[in-house]
Design a protein around this motif. Structure first.
Motif, PDB file in Angstrom:
ATOM      1  N   LEU A 203      49.620  35.591  30.069  1.00 23.17           N
ATOM      2  CA  LEU A 203      49.536  36.973  30.280  1.00 23.17           C
ATOM      3  C   LEU A 203      49.565  37.735  29.010  1.00 23.17           C
ATOM      4  O   LEU A 203      50.564  37.763  28.533  1.00 23.17           O
ATOM      5  CB  LEU A 203      50.501  37.642  31.308  1.00 23.17           C
ATOM      6  CG  LEU A 203      50.250  38.890  31.983  1.00 23.17           C
ATOM      7  CD1 LEU A 203      49.087  38.964  32.952  1.00 23.17           C
ATOM      8  CD2 LEU A 203      51.238  39.407  32.914  1.00 23.17           C
TER       9      LEU A 203
ATOM     10  N   ALA B 126      39.596  40.926  37.945  1.00 27.89           N
ATOM     11  CA  ALA B 126      41.188  40.675  37.713  1.00 27.89           C
ATOM     12  C   ALA B 126      41.565  41.247  36.311  1.00 27.89           C
ATOM     13  O   ALA B 126      42.305  40.422  35.908  1.00 27.89           O
ATOM     14  CB  ALA B 126      41.328  38.985  37.676  1.00 27.89           C
ATOM     15  N   GLN B 127      41.219  42.514  36.099  1.00 20.73           N
ATOM     16  CA  GLN B 127      41.951  43.168  35.217  1.00 20.73           C
ATOM     17  C   GLN B 127      41.698  44.765  35.138  1.00 20.73           C
ATOM     18  O   GLN B 127      41.054  45.131  35.790  1.00 20.73           O
ATOM     19  CB  GLN B 127      41.688  42.523  33.987  1.00 20.73           C
ATOM     20  CG  GLN B 127      40.196  43.008  33.487  1.00 20.73           C
ATOM     21  CD  GLN B 127      39.115  42.603  34.057  1.00 20.73           C
ATOM     22  OE1 GLN B 127      38.752  41.490  33.789  1.00 20.73           O
ATOM     23  NE2 GLN B 127      38.145  43.231  34.758  1.00 20.73           N
ATOM     24  N   ASN B 131      40.540  46.620  29.774  1.00 17.13           N
ATOM     25  CA  ASN B 131      40.206  45.444  29.023  1.00 17.13           C
ATOM     26  C   ASN B 131      38.456  45.415  28.936  1.00 17.13           C
ATOM     27  O   ASN B 131      38.175  44.672  27.819  1.00 17.13           O
ATOM     28  CB  ASN B 131      40.618  44.286  29.882  1.00 17.13           C
ATOM     29  CG  ASN B 131      42.100  44.033  29.806  1.00 17.13           C
ATOM     30  OD1 ASN B 131      42.587  44.533  28.895  1.00 17.13           O
ATOM     31  ND2 ASN B 131      42.453  43.469  30.872  1.00 17.13           N
ATOM     32  N   TRP B 187      47.837  40.545  38.576  1.00 19.95           N
ATOM     33  CA  TRP B 187      47.689  41.419  37.507  1.00 19.95           C
ATOM     34  C   TRP B 187      48.557  42.861  37.768  1.00 19.95           C
ATOM     35  O   TRP B 187      49.189  43.337  36.890  1.00 19.95           O
ATOM     36  CB  TRP B 187      46.465  41.669  37.011  1.00 19.95           C
ATOM     37  CG  TRP B 187      46.154  42.593  36.042  1.00 19.95           C
ATOM     38  CD1 TRP B 187      45.912  42.034  34.762  1.00 19.95           C
ATOM     39  CD2 TRP B 187      45.906  43.974  35.815  1.00 19.95           C
ATOM     40  NE1 TRP B 187      45.782  43.141  33.924  1.00 19.95           N
ATOM     41  CE2 TRP B 187      45.709  44.112  34.303  1.00 19.95           C
ATOM     42  CE3 TRP B 187      46.096  45.124  36.550  1.00 19.95           C
ATOM     43  CZ2 TRP B 187      45.551  45.626  34.014  1.00 19.95           C
ATOM     44  CZ3 TRP B 187      45.798  46.232  36.281  1.00 19.95           C
ATOM     45  CH2 TRP B 187      45.489  46.612  34.960  1.00 19.95           C
ATOM     46  N   ARG B 197      49.573  48.739  31.411  1.00 18.95           N
ATOM     47  CA  ARG B 197      48.334  48.200  32.170  1.00 18.95           C
ATOM     48  C   ARG B 197      47.479  47.257  31.019  1.00 18.95           C
ATOM     49  O   ARG B 197      46.579  46.858  31.301  1.00 18.95           O
ATOM     50  CB  ARG B 197      47.422  49.394  32.569  1.00 18.95           C
ATOM     51  CG  ARG B 197      48.117  49.874  33.850  1.00 18.95           C
ATOM     52  CD  ARG B 197      47.137  51.146  34.079  1.00 18.95           C
ATOM     53  NE  ARG B 197      45.861  50.807  34.583  1.00 18.95           N
ATOM     54  CZ  ARG B 197      45.446  50.370  35.854  1.00 18.95           C
ATOM     55  NH1 ARG B 197      46.458  50.227  36.892  1.00 18.95           N
ATOM     56  NH2 ARG B 197      44.230  50.148  36.097  1.00 18.95           N
ATOM     57  N   LEU B 199      47.276  44.604  29.839  1.00 18.02           N
ATOM     58  CA  LEU B 199      47.556  43.140  30.216  1.00 18.02           C
ATOM     59  C   LEU B 199      46.246  42.370  30.488  1.00 18.02           C
ATOM     60  O   LEU B 199      45.431  43.074  31.003  1.00 18.02           O
ATOM     61  CB  LEU B 199      48.554  42.983  31.520  1.00 18.02           C
ATOM     62  CG  LEU B 199      49.969  43.540  31.456  1.00 18.02           C
ATOM     63  CD1 LEU B 199      50.539  43.661  32.799  1.00 18.02           C
ATOM     64  CD2 LEU B 199      50.608  42.904  30.450  1.00 18.02           C
ATOM     65  N   ALA B 200      46.079  41.150  30.186  1.00 17.71           N
ATOM     66  CA  ALA B 200      45.044  40.394  30.294  1.00 17.71           C
ATOM     67  C   ALA B 200      45.545  38.753  30.672  1.00 17.71           C
ATOM     68  O   ALA B 200      46.357  38.488  30.018  1.00 17.71           O
ATOM     69  CB  ALA B 200      43.900  40.522  29.338  1.00 17.71           C
ATOM     70  N   PHE B 201      44.744  38.140  31.366  1.00 13.98           N
ATOM     71  CA  PHE B 201      44.747  36.573  31.569  1.00 13.98           C
ATOM     72  C   PHE B 201      44.425  36.271  30.297  1.00 13.98           C
ATOM     73  O   PHE B 201      43.096  36.330  29.645  1.00 13.98           O
ATOM     74  CB  PHE B 201      44.353  36.201  32.858  1.00 13.98           C
ATOM     75  CG  PHE B 201      45.068  36.712  33.911  1.00 13.98           C
ATOM     76  CD1 PHE B 201      46.260  36.316  34.270  1.00 13.98           C
ATOM     77  CD2 PHE B 201      44.441  37.637  34.746  1.00 13.98           C
ATOM     78  CE1 PHE B 201      47.088  36.820  35.311  1.00 13.98           C
ATOM     79  CE2 PHE B 201      45.372  38.311  35.945  1.00 13.98           C
ATOM     80  CZ  PHE B 201      46.385  37.709  36.297  1.00 13.98           C
TER      81      PHE B 201
END
Lengths: 206, 206
Positions: A203, B126-127, B131, B187, B197, B199-201
């Motif tokens: 993450l 999913a983000q 992003n 997430w 926020r 955040l990213a995979f």
């Protein structure tokens, strides 16, 4: 490439901005294409706006970036989109962050049901064993998610995850195992696609 | 802390090695504690082995690292584990990488059913939208997974993901939306827990 984006909220606008910059012909499909905010966005990024049915006409790609409850209306307006590549960016979520479709329980919840007096925490399921020996990728600690219903138990497992060398991230109650158990299959699929098991989730934070 | 690990395969052994190194008292619960491989492992890392029922006695933490089909036998041998912290490291998976519990469809599959002549690809769900404007975290491109049933459509979406600046990773057929849709809630949960926020995979590779 002509790309129709249905929805011009944060996701739709973000995609439009990125794709227009790369030279794609972006057209936003909207209920009201003359909406002032949308017109300003189009002017800013070099896109156009049109009613949904006309936006999707001849579009090679249609990105659906609307709230899930709006999908029925969008599909009715767009027609059957035969042959079009439809990117589904939507998230169908009920109150309490439950997914609308297809996620009703998890292995961890079933286990907890079998041993109701124990405090089940889900973790360490979403990676290859190689990461247990070395969870550091070029100086970056891989993330290990965990979830459970007992705060004390989770605090202890948090420490045990750190002991292995991972960065622990709390993914909420045990029902979140419905979210974490799928991660393993993403991992396996990626391992097969990329031909390596030296993979781990992270993450990222700024 | 006394930690019982049920199972001494790759995951169980990996956890035992890491935790023993950090000074925890690790005992492996096994059907046959005198098994030569297990005895060698215990000698190598400073752990012990015992029958399951005896291994879990007084253990603060019990990690279940057995194949999912073995869980019933393990639980029968371990008793109700009242008060114990049970870490569920298992993955209950059927043939074809389908999760055994609770995952029966996805929003993307439902959408495809409504527009069968279109080629649905799931992605960008999913983000956070931030992003899309900047998917690079300290020089590292965040991962954007995608899945779908049409190879040509996926190849094009792969390029569109690169156009946004993400690293695209193919997560398989459209049914993998059952795996990708949960990611968004991971997430959101992490964003709430961490208060950001940004955040990213990322799928880390060595």
């Amino acid at each position: 490439m002509k790309i129709a984006i249905i929805g011009s909220g944060h996701i739709g606008a973000g995609l439009g901005r990125a794709w227009a910059k790369r030279g794609h012909a972006v057209v936003f499909g909207a209920r009201d294409p003359a909406n002032a905010e949308l017109v300003a966005l189009c002017a800013a990024i070099g896109a156009t706006a049109a009613p949904v049915a006309s936006a999707v006409r001849d579009a090679a790609v249609v990105a659906l970036a609307v709230p899930a409850p709006a999908l029925a209306e969008v599909v009715a307006a767009a027609g059957d989109l035969a042959g079009a590549i439809v990117i589904d960016c939507t998230n169908a979520v009920e109150r309490g962050m439950a997914l609308t479709y297809g996620h009703t329980t998890s292995a961890a919840e079933e286990l907890q049901r079998r041993i109701p007096r124990a405090r089940v925490v889900k973790s360490f399921n979403a990676q290859g064993a190689g990461n247990l020996a070395d969870p550091i990728y070029a100086g970056v600690a891989a993330t290990n998610f965990y979830c459970g219903d007992d705060a004390d138990a989770k605090a202890i497992v948090h420490g045990l995850i750190e002991d292995v060398g991972f960065e622990p991230v709390d993914a909420g109650p045990l029902a979140s195992a419905r979210l974490l158990e799928p991660l393993m299959i993403v991992w396996v699929t990626a391992a097969q696609a990329l031909g390596t098991r030296d993979l781990a989730f992270k993450l990222l934070r700024r």
